[in-house]
Design an enzyme around this catalytic site. Structure first.
Site, PDB file in Angstrom:
ATOM      1  N   LYS A  87      21.444  23.580  -9.698  1.00 30.05           N
ATOM      2  CA  LYS A  87      21.494  24.193 -11.653  1.00 30.05           C
ATOM      3  C   LYS A  87      23.207  24.824 -11.539  1.00 30.05           C
ATOM      4  O   LYS A  87      23.595  24.440 -12.673  1.00 30.05           O
ATOM      5  CB  LYS A  87      20.932  26.166 -10.435  1.00 30.05           C
ATOM      6  N   GLU A 109      17.341  33.984 -18.399  1.00 31.11           N
ATOM      7  CA  GLU A 109      16.161  34.437 -16.616  1.00 31.11           C
ATOM      8  C   GLU A 109      16.454  34.007 -15.429  1.00 31.11           C
ATOM      9  O   GLU A 109      17.449  33.119 -14.772  1.00 31.11           O
ATOM     10  CB  GLU A 109      15.166  34.853 -17.254  1.00 31.11           C
ATOM     11  N   SER A 376      17.604  20.325  -3.213  1.00 34.53           N
ATOM     12  CA  SER A 376      18.512  20.925  -4.538  1.00 34.53           C
ATOM     13  C   SER A 376      19.452  22.127  -4.168  1.00 34.53           C
ATOM     14  O   SER A 376      20.369  22.462  -5.172  1.00 34.53           O
ATOM     15  CB  SER A 376      17.448  21.287  -5.107  1.00 34.53           C
TER      16      SER A 376
END
Lengths: 397, 270
Positions: A87, A109, A376
């Site tokens: 991210k 969000e 990830s």
């Protein structure tokens, strides 16, 4: 306006938002195009990725994880990135764009809290005000991440409406943005939503695949047979896939959250089981009833618990370029534990879905097979949750 | 296109009045009461109706109308029920313009052609899709035209000259003029003046503008009309009367009818 990006991937995508938000999205598109053509922007982004976030991340050949000597499983180590997941990549890009647009406040969000944490750290670093919307149920599931966000100065707003998960947090962020777009940027966390987000997020995540390609060619002298990534909204997967899309011999596999199983109603496998519709600004596959009411998704991992998917994934599925499968909660939890024991790496529950499917590919291999899995994120955030689930489900071995 | 909006605006002009258009979500709090409420809106003097079909993810709506959607969905109200109810409203009053205000996925799920066909069958005059901006509107407008339904567009306060021109050219029936940014609700009052947007819309011959968002008092209606709007739309203020009287449907309908009467009275310009 001079240059424009395509808002559609085939029949998927678009900008289905209230008229009010169109100027803000078009401004973002223009600023993104300008930034992509600005060497100073690229330089700052790359320097943050390298010196702050820790890129490039390694590609690790697992020693014990593969159940089949014919199959080699490599992990792209986004779990080692600052913030604990992929991210951080695109958040740094969007935070720089926010500054470039002269905006001082960021809203976002978050589902698992990883995007919220990444947004909070980027805002702390770059001096932006930060408000995170998070489903009330997710706040509960991901307490440590709520605390992390707050430590870094973000305001966390639990959203009770609807199912109290990611979808409702997106709704609330969109509502906030429609009143505050003059000074606020909506830093959307995945390669979904209205144009230009699916394109912008992919472009700010595609270094994952670019690096992985170089690294695997270095290690193996050739491209991999499979590239595997988990898909919720789809940002880590599209970042991983992007540079491989034109390599037709590389099989791309997206792994969706199968929850309790695709024959039950408790899953989040929007491509495998969903139908075409419009949610959060884009035409894509969504989970809905016959009337078009959005159904609640379900997954053991909050980060995959989303009833839509990025439109480019919908397109890659429709054209057959990528294959989308599902891994159940149980398979993901098994893979989670296997990676811990075999490699000394605690993966995120999201990434564990990709790991679970990589194990399936490996088991089925009858010739030498090279698999690259996007790991990830790391699983620290999931420890309490997994502990509870395993105690209840009796999966302790 | 039906001629009901034109007839309404012509008649109101003669009477030196603006339009007052209330909004409710169909099926809130349940189908039977909802029909009484909508008849009450008409009895109170509403010039046109704006009706919502309940949806799970109303991103353009504030807390009040979100709750209305939830109540209707909890009462198991489906789009099919909504069309049935509108048919009854049309039987109750043949002349009042009826507009639908809803979200794109409800149309998409039904199929655009069938959806707009159904609208025509039950006597709906216009459809406003809250999450379809002008740039995505082509397939929706095409089906609206095919079935002679007016496609309503939203003119935002931040709209560029170019986007207002586009909205003016695409829209028919009326133009939904936003009084301010944000979502629906009385939490933030209407932010007038809106004269510059109205002037631009007039330049491009847009359909008459009805001002919405944050309209909850007779003074808001008066101010909207004085600023050059052809009328005002009020949703959350009506829905709050539903919310306040959930245990007393008779009082609910009476208060809503009275609210409409008072708001309508404020549309008289001399």
């Amino acid at each position: 306006m001079t240059q424009k990006l395509d808002a559609y991937f085939g029949e998927f995508g678009g900008m289905f938002v209230p008229e009010l938000l169109v100027p803000a999205l078009e401004q973002l598109e223009q600023e993104f195009i300008a930034a992509q053509n600005d060497p100073a922007f690229k330089e700052e982004f790359e320097s943050l990725l390298k010196e702050y976030a820790g890129r490039p991340t390694p590609l690790t050949l697992t020693r014990n994880f593969s159940p089949n000597p014919l199959a080699k499983i490599y992990l792209k180590r986004e779990d080692l990135l600052h913030g604990g997941a992929h991210k951080t990549n695109q958040v740094l890009g969007q935070a720089l764009l926010t500054k470039r647009m002269g905006k001082s406040r960021v809203i976002a969000e978050t589902g698992a809290g990883q995007h919220g944490v990444a947004t909070a750290l980027a805002c702390a670093l770059l001096g932006l005000k930060c408000r995170i919307y998070m489903g009330a149920k997710d706040c509960e599931r991901q307490q440590p991440n709520v605390f992390r966000m707050k430590l870094m100065g973000a305001e966390v707003i639990p959203v009770d409406a609807g199912s109290g998960t990611l979808k409702d947090a997106v709704n609330e962020a969109l509502r906030d943005w429609s009143a505050t777009y003059e000074d606020s940027h909506y830093l959307l966390g995945t390669a979904a939503g209205p144009h230009p987000f699916p394109t912008l997020v992919r472009e700010f995540q595609k270094m994952i695949g670019i690096e992985a390609k170089e690294q695997i060619v270095q290690a193996e002298g050739k491209l991999p047979d499979y590239v595997v990534a988990c898909v919720g909204g789809g940002s880590n997967a599209i970042g991983m896939f992007a540079d491989f899309i034109d390599e037709k011999d590389v099989k791309l596999v997206g792994v969706e959250p199968g929850g309790h199983g695709l024959s039950t109603l408790k899953h989040g496998a929007t491509i495998c089981k969903g139908t075409k519709g419009i949610l959060h600004g884009a035409v894509t596959y969504i989970m809905q009833d016959d009337d078009g009411q959005i159904e609640e998704s379900y997954s053991v991992s909050a980060g995959l618990d989303y009833p839509a998917v990025g439109p480019q994934h919908a397109y890659l599925h429709a054209t057959g370029r990528a294959q989308y499968v599902a891994a159940t909660d149980e398979q993901a939890l098994d893979a989670f534990q296997t990676l811990c024991r075999c490699e000394g790496i605690i993966p995120a529950l999201e990434s564990s879905h990709a790991l679970a499917h990589a194990l399936e590919i490996a088991k089925a291999a009858t010739e030498e097979t090279v698999i690259v899995v996007n790991l990830s994120g790391r699983g620290d955030k999931d420890l309490a949750h997994v502990h509870r689930v395993l105690e209840q489900g009796g999966h302790y071995e | 296109m039906s001629n009901r909006y034109n007839q309404m605006f012509t008649k109101l002009k003669e009477q030196k009045q603006g339009a007052f258009v209330p909004f409710v979500t169909i099926g809130d709090p349940n189908l039977a009461t909802s029909l009484d409420i909508i008849k009450g809106l008409i009895d109170g003097g509403a010039d046109a109706l704006e009706l919502g079909i309940p949806y799970s993810d109303p991103i353009a709506d504030g807390p009040t109308i979100q709750k209305a959607n939830i109540r209707a969905l909890e009462a198991k109200v489906t789009p099919k029920d909504c069309f049935e109810l509108i048919k009854q409203v049309r039987e109750y009053n043949a002349d009042i313009p009826i507009g639908l205000l809803l979200y794109s996925n409800l149309i998409f799920a039904k199929g655009l052609d069938s959806f707009y066909g159904l609208c025509a069958d039950v006597g709906i005059d216009s459809v406003l899709v809250a999450d379809v901006p002008a740039r995505e509107s082509a397939p929706f407008k095409q089906m609206a035209e095919k079935h002679e339904i007016d496609a309503i567009f939203i003119a935002p306060p931040n709209g560029s000259e170019k986007s207002l021109k586009q909205i003016a050219e695409k829209g028919s029936g009326y133009t939904y003029l936003l009084s301010r940014a944000g979502v629906t609700g009385t939490e933030t009052v209407a932010n007038m003046p809106i004269e510059t947007v109205i002037a631009a819309l007039n330049t491009y011959n847009a359909p008459p503008a009805l001002l919405g968002f944050g309209i909850s008092q007779p003074e808001h209606v008066k101010a909207a009309i004085e600023s050059g709007a052809a009328g005002a739309i009020s949703g959350s203020a009506v829905v709050k009367l539903i919310e306040k009287n959930l245990d007393n449907p008779a009082a609910m309908v009476a208060q809503i009818t009275e609210f409409v009467r008072v708001m309508k009275a404020a549309t008289q310009t001399d």
